[in-house]
Design a protein around this motif. Structure first.
Motif, PDB file in Angstrom:
ATOM      1  N   MET A   1       0.836  -1.148   0.050  1.00  0.00           N
ATOM      2  CA  MET A   1       0.049   0.069   0.012  1.00  0.00           C
ATOM      3  C   MET A   1       0.673   1.262   0.076  1.00  0.00           C
ATOM      4  SD  MET A   1      -3.357   0.965   2.381  1.00  0.00           S
ATOM      5  CE  MET A   1      -4.363   0.287   1.742  1.00  0.00           C
ATOM      6  N   PHE A   2       0.255   2.181  -0.979  1.00  0.00           N
ATOM      7  CA  PHE A   2       1.318   3.645  -1.038  1.00  0.00           C
ATOM      8  C   PHE A   2       0.729   4.116  -0.050  1.00  0.00           C
ATOM      9  CE2 PHE A   2       1.999   2.155  -5.054  1.00  0.00           C
ATOM     10  CZ  PHE A   2       2.393   2.628  -5.580  1.00  0.00           C
ATOM     11  N   GLU A   3       1.676   4.840   0.667  1.00  0.00           N
ATOM     12  CA  GLU A   3       1.397   6.104   1.980  1.00  0.00           C
ATOM     13  C   GLU A   3      -0.015   7.035   1.889  1.00  0.00           C
ATOM     14  OE1 GLU A   3       3.150  10.240   3.819  1.00  0.00           O
ATOM     15  OE2 GLU A   3       4.922   8.374   4.224  1.00  0.00           O
ATOM     16  N   PHE A   4      -0.357   7.640   0.332  1.00  0.00           N
ATOM     17  CA  PHE A   4      -0.658   8.391   0.187  1.00  0.00           C
ATOM     18  C   PHE A   4      -2.245   7.759   0.027  1.00  0.00           C
ATOM     19  CE2 PHE A   4      -0.098   6.558  -3.945  1.00  0.00           C
ATOM     20  CZ  PHE A   4      -1.430   6.289  -4.628  1.00  0.00           C
ATOM     21  N   GLN A   5      -2.372   6.246   0.521  1.00  0.00           N
ATOM     22  CA  GLN A   5      -3.109   5.595   0.349  1.00  0.00           C
ATOM     23  C   GLN A   5      -4.232   5.956   1.786  1.00  0.00           C
ATOM     24  OE1 GLN A   5      -2.483   1.801  -1.502  1.00  0.00           O
ATOM     25  NE2 GLN A   5      -3.706   1.788  -2.684  1.00  0.00           N
ATOM     26  N   ASN A   6      -3.270   5.858   2.460  1.00  0.00           N
ATOM     27  CA  ASN A   6      -3.563   6.446   4.182  1.00  0.00           C
ATOM     28  C   ASN A   6      -4.111   7.249   4.522  1.00  0.00           C
ATOM     29  OD1 ASN A   6      -2.739   3.202   5.159  1.00  0.00           O
ATOM     30  ND2 ASN A   6      -0.185   3.673   4.706  1.00  0.00           N
ATOM     31  N   LEU A   7      -3.783   8.175   3.526  1.00  0.00           N
ATOM     32  CA  LEU A   7      -4.715   9.895   3.550  1.00  0.00           C
ATOM     33  C   LEU A   7      -5.840   9.682   3.609  1.00  0.00           C
ATOM     34  CD1 LEU A   7      -2.164  11.897   1.759  1.00  0.00           C
ATOM     35  CD2 LEU A   7      -2.164  12.063   4.597  1.00  0.00           C
ATOM     36  N   GLU A   8      -6.245  10.169   4.688  1.00  0.00           N
ATOM     37  CA  GLU A   8      -7.933  10.595   5.089  1.00  0.00           C
ATOM     38  C   GLU A   8      -8.545  11.922   3.989  1.00  0.00           C
ATOM     39  OE1 GLU A   8     -11.529   9.576   6.083  1.00  0.00           O
ATOM     40  OE2 GLU A   8      -9.672   9.148   6.909  1.00  0.00           O
ATOM     41  N   VAL A   9      -7.618  12.971   3.830  1.00  0.00           N
ATOM     42  CA  VAL A   9      -8.377  13.590   2.518  1.00  0.00           C
ATOM     43  C   VAL A   9      -8.468  12.562   1.144  1.00  0.00           C
ATOM     44  CG1 VAL A   9      -5.750  14.852   1.706  1.00  0.00           C
ATOM     45  CG2 VAL A   9      -7.323  15.845   1.522  1.00  0.00           C
ATOM     46  N   TYR A  10      -6.880  11.986   0.822  1.00  0.00           N
ATOM     47  CA  TYR A  10      -7.144  11.154  -0.183  1.00  0.00           C
ATOM     48  C   TYR A  10      -8.268  10.152  -0.194  1.00  0.00           C
ATOM     49  CZ  TYR A  10      -6.419   7.343  -3.686  1.00  0.00           C
ATOM     50  OH  TYR A  10      -6.006   6.678  -4.464  1.00  0.00           O
ATOM     51  N   LYS A  11      -8.320   9.766   1.490  1.00  0.00           N
ATOM     52  CA  LYS A  11      -9.918   8.811   0.714  1.00  0.00           C
ATOM     53  C   LYS A  11     -11.370   9.798   0.911  1.00  0.00           C
ATOM     54  CE  LYS A  11      -8.134   5.321   4.249  1.00  0.00           C
ATOM     55  NZ  LYS A  11      -7.986   4.895   6.029  1.00  0.00           N
ATOM     56  N   LYS A  12     -11.665  10.760   0.873  1.00  0.00           N
ATOM     57  CA  LYS A  12     -12.197  11.712   0.624  1.00  0.00           C
ATOM     58  C   LYS A  12     -12.111  11.899  -0.421  1.00  0.00           C
ATOM     59  CE  LYS A  12     -12.925  13.560   5.378  1.00  0.00           C
ATOM     60  NZ  LYS A  12     -14.211  12.825   6.002  1.00  0.00           N
ATOM     61  N   ALA A  13     -11.273  12.410  -1.432  1.00  0.00           N
ATOM     62  CA  ALA A  13     -11.765  12.556  -2.452  1.00  0.00           C
ATOM     63  C   ALA A  13     -11.275  11.473  -3.388  1.00  0.00           C
ATOM     64  CB  ALA A  13      -9.611  13.417  -2.867  1.00  0.00           C
ATOM     65  N   LYS A  14     -10.709  10.219  -3.070  1.00  0.00           N
ATOM     66  CA  LYS A  14     -11.414   9.375  -3.858  1.00  0.00           C
ATOM     67  C   LYS A  14     -12.629   8.977  -3.604  1.00  0.00           C
ATOM     68  CE  LYS A  14      -9.752   5.150  -3.306  1.00  0.00           C
ATOM     69  NZ  LYS A  14      -9.646   3.835  -2.454  1.00  0.00           N
ATOM     70  N   LYS A  15     -13.584   9.036  -3.087  1.00  0.00           N
ATOM     71  CA  LYS A  15     -14.737   9.342  -2.610  1.00  0.00           C
ATOM     72  C   LYS A  15     -16.003   9.647  -3.294  1.00  0.00           C
ATOM     73  CE  LYS A  15     -18.942   8.908   0.787  1.00  0.00           C
ATOM     74  NZ  LYS A  15     -19.401   8.879   2.043  1.00  0.00           N
ATOM     75  N   PHE A  16     -15.544  11.545  -3.206  1.00  0.00           N
ATOM     76  CA  PHE A  16     -16.076  12.480  -3.413  1.00  0.00           C
ATOM     77  C   PHE A  16     -16.004  12.484  -5.116  1.00  0.00           C
ATOM     78  CE2 PHE A  16     -15.823  16.712  -5.708  1.00  0.00           C
ATOM     79  CZ  PHE A  16     -16.656  17.278  -5.702  1.00  0.00           C
ATOM     80  N   HIS A  17     -14.706  11.587  -6.432  1.00  0.00           N
ATOM     81  CA  HIS A  17     -15.291  11.629  -7.386  1.00  0.00           C
ATOM     82  C   HIS A  17     -15.785  10.502  -7.795  1.00  0.00           C
ATOM     83  CE1 HIS A  17     -13.021  10.601 -11.537  1.00  0.00           C
ATOM     84  NE2 HIS A  17     -12.725   9.761 -11.052  1.00  0.00           N
ATOM     85  N   LEU A  18     -15.618   9.475  -7.268  1.00  0.00           N
ATOM     86  CA  LEU A  18     -16.334   8.032  -7.507  1.00  0.00           C
ATOM     87  C   LEU A  18     -17.892   8.470  -6.988  1.00  0.00           C
ATOM     88  CD1 LEU A  18     -14.726   5.719  -5.423  1.00  0.00           C
ATOM     89  CD2 LEU A  18     -14.975   5.573  -8.112  1.00  0.00           C
ATOM     90  N   GLU A  19     -18.413   9.834  -6.414  1.00  0.00           N
ATOM     91  CA  GLU A  19     -20.004  10.066  -6.354  1.00  0.00           C
ATOM     92  C   GLU A  19     -20.386  11.060  -7.205  1.00  0.00           C
ATOM     93  OE1 GLU A  19     -20.144  12.005  -2.579  1.00  0.00           O
ATOM     94  OE2 GLU A  19     -20.047   9.381  -1.326  1.00  0.00           O
ATOM     95  N   SER A  20     -19.386  11.988  -7.784  1.00  0.00           N
ATOM     96  CA  SER A  20     -19.379  11.997  -9.137  1.00  0.00           C
ATOM     97  C   SER A  20     -19.824  11.711 -10.721  1.00  0.00           C
ATOM     98  CB  SER A  20     -18.100  13.553  -9.599  1.00  0.00           C
ATOM     99  OG  SER A  20     -18.301  14.191  -8.386  1.00  0.00           O
ATOM    100  N   LYS A  21     -18.760  10.376 -10.894  1.00  0.00           N
ATOM    101  CA  LYS A  21     -19.073   9.602 -11.931  1.00  0.00           C
ATOM    102  C   LYS A  21     -20.034   9.198 -11.664  1.00  0.00           C
ATOM    103  CE  LYS A  21     -16.000   6.247 -12.711  1.00  0.00           C
ATOM    104  NZ  LYS A  21     -15.019   5.233 -12.683  1.00  0.00           N
TER     105      LYS A  21
ATOM    106  N   ALA B   1      -2.115  11.825  -4.554  1.00  0.00           N
ATOM    107  CA  ALA B   1      -0.957  11.078  -4.737  1.00  0.00           C
ATOM    108  C   ALA B   1      -0.157  11.423  -5.110  1.00  0.00           C
ATOM    109  CB  ALA B   1      -2.192  10.203  -5.538  1.00  0.00           C
ATOM    110  N   GLU B   2       0.421  12.366  -6.724  1.00  0.00           N
ATOM    111  CA  GLU B   2       1.579  12.761  -6.947  1.00  0.00           C
ATOM    112  C   GLU B   2       2.075  13.393  -6.178  1.00  0.00           C
ATOM    113  OE1 GLU B   2       3.325  14.144 -10.938  1.00  0.00           O
ATOM    114  OE2 GLU B   2       1.186  14.086 -11.193  1.00  0.00           O
ATOM    115  N   GLY B   3       1.298  14.377  -5.269  1.00  0.00           N
ATOM    116  CA  GLY B   3       2.570  15.103  -4.077  1.00  0.00           C
ATOM    117  C   GLY B   3       2.920  14.625  -3.430  1.00  0.00           C
ATOM    118  N   SER B   4       2.285  13.569  -2.539  1.00  0.00           N
ATOM    119  CA  SER B   4       2.308  12.721  -1.067  1.00  0.00           C
ATOM    120  C   SER B   4       3.978  12.299  -1.966  1.00  0.00           C
ATOM    121  CB  SER B   4       1.602  11.217  -1.181  1.00  0.00           C
ATOM    122  OG  SER B   4       0.192  12.596  -0.562  1.00  0.00           O
ATOM    123  N   GLY B   5       4.180  12.329  -3.068  1.00  0.00           N
ATOM    124  CA  GLY B   5       5.334  11.449  -3.580  1.00  0.00           C
ATOM    125  C   GLY B   5       6.155  12.751  -3.880  1.00  0.00           C
TER     126      GLY B   5
END
Length: 115
Positions: free
Chosen positions: A1-21, A49-53
């Motif tokens: 697992m990548f570090e960014f996948q543990n970030l709460e902001v990443y999880k919320k952003a991913k959910k926002f994108h999936l809900e938008s889709k 994700a990219e910024g986290s790297g």
């Protein structure tokens, strides 16, 4: 697992994108509106994700700034969709609330990376 996948902001952003889709599948929009919302909501996730790297604070901060700008872009798209009666008040309020939360989290992350 990548570090960014543990970030709460990443999880919320991913959910926002999936809900938008999901919303894009439910309402008839023209190609430009559909493409713009898809790309803007996906940009939030990808730039976190990219910024986290990135190794330097300045580089990380720049990607989080871009991600936050994409949140604003999504908010404006939802605003136009609401004004044109393509989404109802409840849908608009729900997406705007989530966008506001993402914006606030990203703002804090950006401020923490200044100098």
């Amino acid at each position: 697992m990548f570090e960014f996948q543990n970030l709460e902001v990443y999880k919320k952003a991913k959910k926002f994108h999936l809900e938008s889709k999901k919303l894009l599948r439910l309402i008839p929009l023209d190609k430009i509106e559909r493409d713009q919302l898809y790309r803007a909501s996906f940009s939030i996730v990808l730039n976190i994700a990219e910024g986290s790297g990135r190794l330097s604070k300045k580089d990380r901060r720049n990607f989080f700034v871009i991600s936050r700008a994409s949140v604003f872009e999504c908010a404006s798209i939802f605003d136009v969709l609401h004004d044109s009666n393509e989404i109802n008040q409840d849908t608009f309020d729900s997406f705007l609330k989530k966008a506001d939360e993402l914006s606030r989290i990203l703002y804090s992350m950006i401020k923490n990376l200044e100098n």
